[in-house]
Design a protein around this motif. Sequence first.
Motif, PDB file in Angstrom:
ATOM      1  N   SER A 142       0.756  -1.368   0.135  1.00  0.00           N
ATOM      2  CA  SER A 142      -0.108   0.050   0.026  1.00  0.00           C
ATOM      3  C   SER A 142       0.933   1.409  -0.076  1.00  0.00           C
ATOM      4  CB  SER A 142      -0.888  -0.036   1.110  1.00  0.00           C
ATOM      5  OG  SER A 142      -0.195  -0.114   2.402  1.00  0.00           O
ATOM      6  N   TRP A 143       2.239   1.158   0.044  1.00  0.00           N
ATOM      7  CA  TRP A 143       2.942   2.124   0.180  1.00  0.00           C
ATOM      8  C   TRP A 143       3.511   2.731  -1.196  1.00  0.00           C
ATOM      9  CZ3 TRP A 143       4.094   4.884   4.813  1.00  0.00           C
ATOM     10  CH2 TRP A 143       3.778   4.360   5.789  1.00  0.00           C
ATOM     11  N   LEU A 144       3.586   3.951  -1.407  1.00  0.00           N
ATOM     12  CA  LEU A 144       4.179   4.544  -2.786  1.00  0.00           C
ATOM     13  C   LEU A 144       5.512   3.859  -3.165  1.00  0.00           C
ATOM     14  CD1 LEU A 144       3.481   6.528  -4.767  1.00  0.00           C
ATOM     15  CD2 LEU A 144       4.348   8.451  -3.844  1.00  0.00           C
ATOM     16  N   VAL A 145       6.355   4.054  -2.136  1.00  0.00           N
ATOM     17  CA  VAL A 145       7.536   3.375  -2.110  1.00  0.00           C
ATOM     18  C   VAL A 145       7.732   2.396  -0.878  1.00  0.00           C
ATOM     19  CG1 VAL A 145      10.008   3.871  -2.189  1.00  0.00           C
ATOM     20  CG2 VAL A 145       8.380   5.594  -3.186  1.00  0.00           C
ATOM     21  N   SER A 146       8.577   1.089  -1.110  1.00  0.00           N
ATOM     22  CA  SER A 146       8.646   0.163   0.062  1.00  0.00           C
ATOM     23  C   SER A 146       9.904  -0.301  -0.310  1.00  0.00           C
ATOM     24  CB  SER A 146       7.501  -0.458   0.078  1.00  0.00           C
ATOM     25  OG  SER A 146       7.682  -1.736   1.010  1.00  0.00           O
TER      26      SER A 146
ATOM     27  N   LEU B  63      17.357   6.485  -0.941  1.00  0.00           N
ATOM     28  CA  LEU B  63      15.885   6.979  -1.294  1.00  0.00           C
ATOM     29  C   LEU B  63      15.782   8.453  -1.547  1.00  0.00           C
ATOM     30  CD1 LEU B  63      13.014   5.917  -1.070  1.00  0.00           C
ATOM     31  CD2 LEU B  63      13.149   6.630   1.616  1.00  0.00           C
ATOM     32  N   PHE B  64      16.575   9.492  -0.945  1.00  0.00           N
ATOM     33  CA  PHE B  64      16.565  10.775  -1.192  1.00  0.00           C
ATOM     34  C   PHE B  64      17.117  11.046  -2.614  1.00  0.00           C
ATOM     35  CE2 PHE B  64      18.477  14.777  -1.233  1.00  0.00           C
ATOM     36  CZ  PHE B  64      17.551  15.680  -0.955  1.00  0.00           C
TER      37      PHE B  64
ATOM     38  N   SER C 227      13.770   8.658  -9.959  1.00  0.00           N
ATOM     39  CA  SER C 227      13.997   7.435 -10.313  1.00  0.00           C
ATOM     40  C   SER C 227      13.033   6.575  -9.430  1.00  0.00           C
ATOM     41  CB  SER C 227      15.225   6.734 -10.151  1.00  0.00           C
ATOM     42  OG  SER C 227      15.964   6.848  -9.122  1.00  0.00           O
ATOM     43  N   CYS C 228      12.290   7.354  -8.640  1.00  0.00           N
ATOM     44  CA  CYS C 228      11.276   6.728  -7.844  1.00  0.00           C
ATOM     45  C   CYS C 228      10.028   7.606  -7.646  1.00  0.00           C
ATOM     46  CB  CYS C 228      11.752   6.291  -6.205  1.00  0.00           C
ATOM     47  SG  CYS C 228      11.810   7.497  -5.166  1.00  0.00           S
ATOM     48  N   PRO C 229       8.843   7.441  -7.198  1.00  0.00           N
ATOM     49  CA  PRO C 229       7.827   8.108  -7.033  1.00  0.00           C
ATOM     50  C   PRO C 229       7.796   9.202  -6.209  1.00  0.00           C
ATOM     51  CG  PRO C 229       6.807   6.006  -7.178  1.00  0.00           C
ATOM     52  CD  PRO C 229       8.419   5.780  -6.955  1.00  0.00           C
ATOM     53  N   LEU C 230       7.349  10.367  -6.197  1.00  0.00           N
ATOM     54  CA  LEU C 230       7.617  11.608  -5.230  1.00  0.00           C
ATOM     55  C   LEU C 230       6.926  11.508  -4.131  1.00  0.00           C
ATOM     56  CD1 LEU C 230       9.015  14.453  -5.446  1.00  0.00           C
ATOM     57  CD2 LEU C 230       6.904  15.317  -6.417  1.00  0.00           C
ATOM     58  N   TYR C 231       7.433  10.692  -3.161  1.00  0.00           N
ATOM     59  CA  TYR C 231       6.639  10.678  -1.788  1.00  0.00           C
ATOM     60  C   TYR C 231       6.803  11.939  -0.613  1.00  0.00           C
ATOM     61  CZ  TYR C 231      11.810   9.979  -0.484  1.00  0.00           C
ATOM     62  OH  TYR C 231      13.088  10.236  -0.294  1.00  0.00           O
ATOM     63  N   SER C 232       5.895  11.897   0.099  1.00  0.00           N
ATOM     64  CA  SER C 232       5.756  13.083   0.779  1.00  0.00           C
ATOM     65  C   SER C 232       6.418  12.980   2.259  1.00  0.00           C
ATOM     66  CB  SER C 232       4.319  13.909   0.695  1.00  0.00           C
ATOM     67  OG  SER C 232       3.517  12.776   1.389  1.00  0.00           O
ATOM     68  N   PHE C 233       6.443  11.792   2.654  1.00  0.00           N
ATOM     69  CA  PHE C 233       7.100  11.556   4.198  1.00  0.00           C
ATOM     70  C   PHE C 233       7.770  10.063   3.993  1.00  0.00           C
ATOM     71  CE2 PHE C 233       2.822   9.845   4.135  1.00  0.00           C
ATOM     72  CZ  PHE C 233       2.864   8.536   4.716  1.00  0.00           C
TER      73      PHE C 233
END
Length: 126
Positions: free
Chosen positions: A46-50, A83-84, A91-97
């Motif tokens: 369920s996470w944008l990036v895991s 990750l940053f 190269s990964c979705p734009l996560y907010s937290f």
Amino acid sequence: MSGSGRIPLVIQASAERDGPPTSRDAGNGALLRLAPETGGQSLSSSWLVSRDVPGAIALRSRHGASCLCCLGQNPLIAALHQLFLDRVRGSCPLYSFVVISCAVDRKTHVRQMLEQDVLVRARYEF
């Protein structure tokens, strides 16, 4: 992003079910699981990036955080840096937290260790 421009970072014990952000907010966030410590939870879908952080057992330092012989690249810190960079490079979705999931008894140690890293402090807000 917070008002300071840093990415919010939450250290959440794997047994905790409450407290922001929760899995219902997962679609906007990144999850880093300290794999050897958290067992086989199935939150990651369920996470944008895991990402699982292998070798997290290396979080223990024999002599202390600033000891020169113990200053090897910690797997969790390396994962946060990567990750940053992936976020900045697109190269990964734009996560907010970011949520770091760890064992209950490791939560304080993980936070103290991360707060000592200058790049983690510059990029992430606790």
